[in-house]
Design a protein around this motif. Structure first.
Motif, mmCIF file in Angstrom:
data_model
loop_
_atom_site.group_PDB
_atom_site.id
_atom_site.type_symbol
_atom_site.label_atom_id
_atom_site.label_comp_id
_atom_site.label_asym_id
_atom_site.label_seq_id
_atom_site.Cartn_x
_atom_site.Cartn_y
_atom_site.Cartn_z
ATOM 1 N N ASP A 1 -7.289 -24.712 2.582
ATOM 2 C CA ASP A 1 -5.873 -24.387 2.509
ATOM 3 C C ASP A 1 -5.303 -24.193 3.909
ATOM 4 O O ASP A 1 -4.185 -24.608 4.206
ATOM 5 N N SER B 1 -15.129 -20.053 4.522
ATOM 6 C CA SER B 1 -14.646 -19.350 3.338
ATOM 7 C C SER B 1 -14.433 -17.847 3.542
ATOM 8 O O SER B 1 -13.350 -17.333 3.288
ATOM 9 N N GLU C 1 -8.908 -19.013 -8.003
ATOM 10 C CA GLU C 1 -8.548 -17.611 -7.792
ATOM 11 C C GLU C 1 -8.575 -16.823 -9.102
ATOM 12 O O GLU C 1 -8.356 -15.615 -9.101
ATOM 13 N N ILE D 1 -5.060 -17.182 -2.289
ATOM 14 C CA ILE D 1 -6.397 -16.789 -1.853
ATOM 15 C C ILE D 1 -6.593 -15.284 -2.054
ATOM 16 O O ILE D 1 -7.642 -14.835 -2.519
ATOM 17 N N SER E 1 -12.602 -23.664 -0.563
ATOM 18 C CA SER E 1 -11.307 -23.044 -0.798
ATOM 19 C C SER E 1 -11.139 -21.950 0.234
ATOM 20 O O SER E 1 -12.077 -21.251 0.582
ATOM 21 N N GLY E 2 -9.945 -21.767 0.714
ATOM 22 C CA GLY E 2 -9.741 -20.789 1.786
ATOM 23 C C GLY E 2 -9.489 -21.601 3.036
ATOM 24 O O GLY E 2 -8.350 -21.866 3.395
ATOM 25 N N ASP F 1 -5.960 -23.028 -8.356
ATOM 26 C CA ASP F 1 -6.112 -23.870 -7.168
ATOM 27 C C ASP F 1 -4.910 -24.803 -6.987
ATOM 28 O O ASP F 1 -5.058 -25.954 -6.566
ATOM 29 N N HIS G 1 -10.735 -15.884 3.891
ATOM 30 C CA HIS G 1 -10.301 -14.996 2.810
ATOM 31 C C HIS G 1 -9.871 -13.633 3.355
ATOM 32 O O HIS G 1 -8.858 -13.083 2.953
ATOM 33 N N ASP H 1 0.418 -19.803 0.088
ATOM 34 C CA ASP H 1 -0.975 -20.238 0.036
ATOM 35 C C ASP H 1 -1.911 -19.045 0.232
ATOM 36 O O ASP H 1 -2.947 -18.933 -0.419
ATOM 37 N N SER I 1 -7.806 -13.449 -5.411
ATOM 38 C CA SER I 1 -9.171 -13.611 -5.916
ATOM 39 C C SER I 1 -9.767 -12.258 -6.299
ATOM 40 O O SER I 1 -9.254 -11.214 -5.922
#
Ligand SMILES: NC(=O)c1ccc[n+]([C@@H]2O[C@H](COP(=O)([O-])OP(=O)(O)OC[C@H]3O[C@@H](n4cnc5c(N)ncnc54)[C@H](OP(=O)(O)O)[C@@H]3O)[C@@H](O)[C@H]2O)c1
Ligand SMILES: NC(=O)c1ccc[n+]([C@@H]2O[C@H](COP(=O)([O-])OP(=O)(O)OC[C@H]3O[C@@H](n4cnc5c(N)ncnc54)[C@H](OP(=O)(O)O)[C@@H]3O)[C@@H](O)[C@H]2O)c1
Lengths: 311, 311
Positions: free
Chosen positions: A223, B188, B128, B227, A219-220, A297, B192, B223, B230
């Motif tokens: 995307d 990741s 998230e 993220i 994830s991150g 998500d 982020h 999007d 989180s």
């Protein structure tokens, strides 16, 4: 209910095909004509029924149309306008869906005769897919469609276009073109450039292999790769034509990134924590405003490899 | 099928609650005990049946457990290890789910007695959302779970943990901890930080209002906001503990961003087009590898405001 007798779509990709599907669903157009540079695209558009007739030239497609929608990349719109200008019917409305507004107004405006209504527009809706087969009728439902009308725009022509777009499902708002370009630089253009860059970095890194990046894309990054899979022509044109605002926001971005980078280097956990806490609130606002799903998500369903491509 | 007689979960948030649900579904644990710093969280965990018993202290929760899973933020793991060390049962396995591996090994390792098996790990799965109510049993299905075992790890203890994690649905792989931290910095951690920064920029801009950013948040920015929603504690700890690799990748990122920024300033469309074309291939690879959905826009369903919160 027919709003326009003949609608001409120039550039038959994602946005045009979505408009075509939605027009069909609501019976909004008496007839749909179209043109695209690529012969294959024209053939597909005819085969899958997006348009009733296709033309080899944009000039041919707009003949007799009371609504013309320019759906090509922003960089192509000036040339298209120059070509169709002399062929536009008196009283016709010309609009566009370009992601940048000032540059389109400057490129298109001078080529259009005084007897047509030019009302620039931009639907805030799209996906990372492109081409005539990627459209779907529901793309615009509950999404914004920004219009940036020029001074002295005919109110009746504007109201008619508005009604048409609202029937496609969109929420129509008017905006100043300069402000449009600045807001979009923040909420769309700069994020796209950043996503492209991060995916590019991953691609170039020698020490982390291509396979690892793909295999462990968490994830991150995942995307970002979706965003960075968008049409290269469209995005090249966006950055070339919304240069000033994009560079302005990029400058701000780099400034803040350096501040966070320094906090990491110095081990300043409080600063990081505060920063990360404030950004949470924006997400809540977007979900409350109905602009995104609250599902974790995005509610996406990832299929095991053996099932991909079968569904 | 019971693999461990008593599993202790320390830190009862998203990851721990997902593990608990999945363990229950497959009957993997004879008994589940747990501890969290917050009394409210402990109560919720008991109320919704995540754990059979909660303890005020981590030391209490691990007593008699043959598997201990550290599910707290990375920065808390050293202290937890110091506390539980003297209370661990001989032959117990201790693992963790921290997003950074070298720092956890350094912080936890020295506190554990020789008679336990310490096998660090990291599931590449999350959302998230956070807290004890955010977990779900399917979180780990078809996701990677990376283990970074130390030299001389007992093969039987490793095989047992592997089997347990595979029953949760994960694909287990072994990796060197240094390499893990570098790969994760790419796929990741750095993405982020970038998303947090972009959302922060939007939040700070005076000329574009908060309302506009939320209202028109298009694909791209939306999007990023997901993220950047989180957990702040988790991410603060990630950046503080994976400092070197994150700063390294950030340096690369800034370098490439400046190249693209210059291309925009110079109007070099070919360079932009080439860059944007290459990044497309990575997305295709990820989808083919079954690591993301091919559905446009992640297949997300955005609800009109009046329906939000009711579903
Ligand atoms: N995708 C989005 O998310 C989104 C959202 C809002 C607005 N927009 C705007 O909508 C427009 C179209 O984007 P799209 O996503 O629909 O892209 P797309 O799927 O790539 O469609 C664009 C189509 O226009 C064709 N074309 C290029 N030059 C042309 C010309 N001179 N005359 C006629 N056709 C031409 C392209 O042909 P080739 O395939 O041969 O290039 C392509 O078939 C762009 O201005 C974009 O800024 C896009
Ligand atoms: N979320 C993800 O995407 C993801 C993915 C893979 C791995 N991880 C890793 O998984 C771990 C937990 O993340 P999460 O997403 O489950 O976060 P979470 O939902 O915030 O859960 C963490 C829990 O640990 C508690 N906690 C904090 N300090 C503690 C301590 N000293 N002793 C006991 N409990 C403590 C927290 O309490 P408070 O609420 O009071 O702070 C919270 O309830 C982190 O190490 C993270 O790096 C997360």
């Amino acid at each position: 209910m027919t709003v326009y007798n003949r609608v001409a779509l120039i550039g038959l990709g994602l946005i045009a095909s979505s408009i075509a599907h939605a027009m069909r669903q609501h019976g909004l157009a008496g007839e749909i004509t179209g043109h695209d540079v690529l012969p294959e695209t024209r053939q597909v558009a005819l085969d899958i029924g997006l348009v009733d007739r296709v033309f080899d030239s944009a000039a041919g497609a707009v003949e007799g149309a009371d609504l013309v929608i320019l759906c090509a990349p922003v960089g192509a719109m000036g040339d298209i306008a120059a070509e169709i200008g002399p062929h536009l019917a008196p009283g016709a409305t010309v609009t566009d869906v370009g992601s940048v507004k000032q540059a389109v107004i400057e490129a298109v405006g001078p080529h259009l005769p005084a007897h047509v209504h030019f009302i620039p527009g931009h639907p805030l809706a799209g996906t990372e897919h492109s081409g005539p087969r990627s459209g779907f009728a529901t793309l615009f439902i509950n999404r914004w469609w920004l219009l940036t009308p020029l001074d002295g725009t005919d109110p009746a022509a504007l109201a008619r276009l508005r009604g048409f777009l609202e029937t496609l499902g969109a929420n129509v708002e008017e905006m100043d073109p300069h402000r449009h370009d600045l807001v979009l630089a923040v909420v769309s253009h700069t994020p796209h450039l950043i996503a492209y860059t991060m995916v590019g970095v991953a691609d170039h890194l020698r020490r982390v292999t291509h396979e690892e990046v793909i295999k462990y894309s968490a994830s991150g990054f995942r995307d970002f790769t979706r965003i960075a899979a968008s049409d290269p022509t469209m995005w090249r044109d966006v950055f070339l034509t919304n240069k000033e605002a994009t560079l302005d926001i990029l400058g701000r971005f780099t400034e803040e990134l350096f501040i966070l980078q320094r906090a990491i280097r110095m081990g300043d956990g409080d600063q990081l924590f505060d920063y990360f806490t404030r950004t949470r609130a924006i997400r809540r606002g977007i979900i409350e405003a109905g602009q995104d799903t609250a599902a974790p998500d995005f509610g996406r369903a990832v299929q095991p490899p053996e099932k991909q491509g079968k569904g």
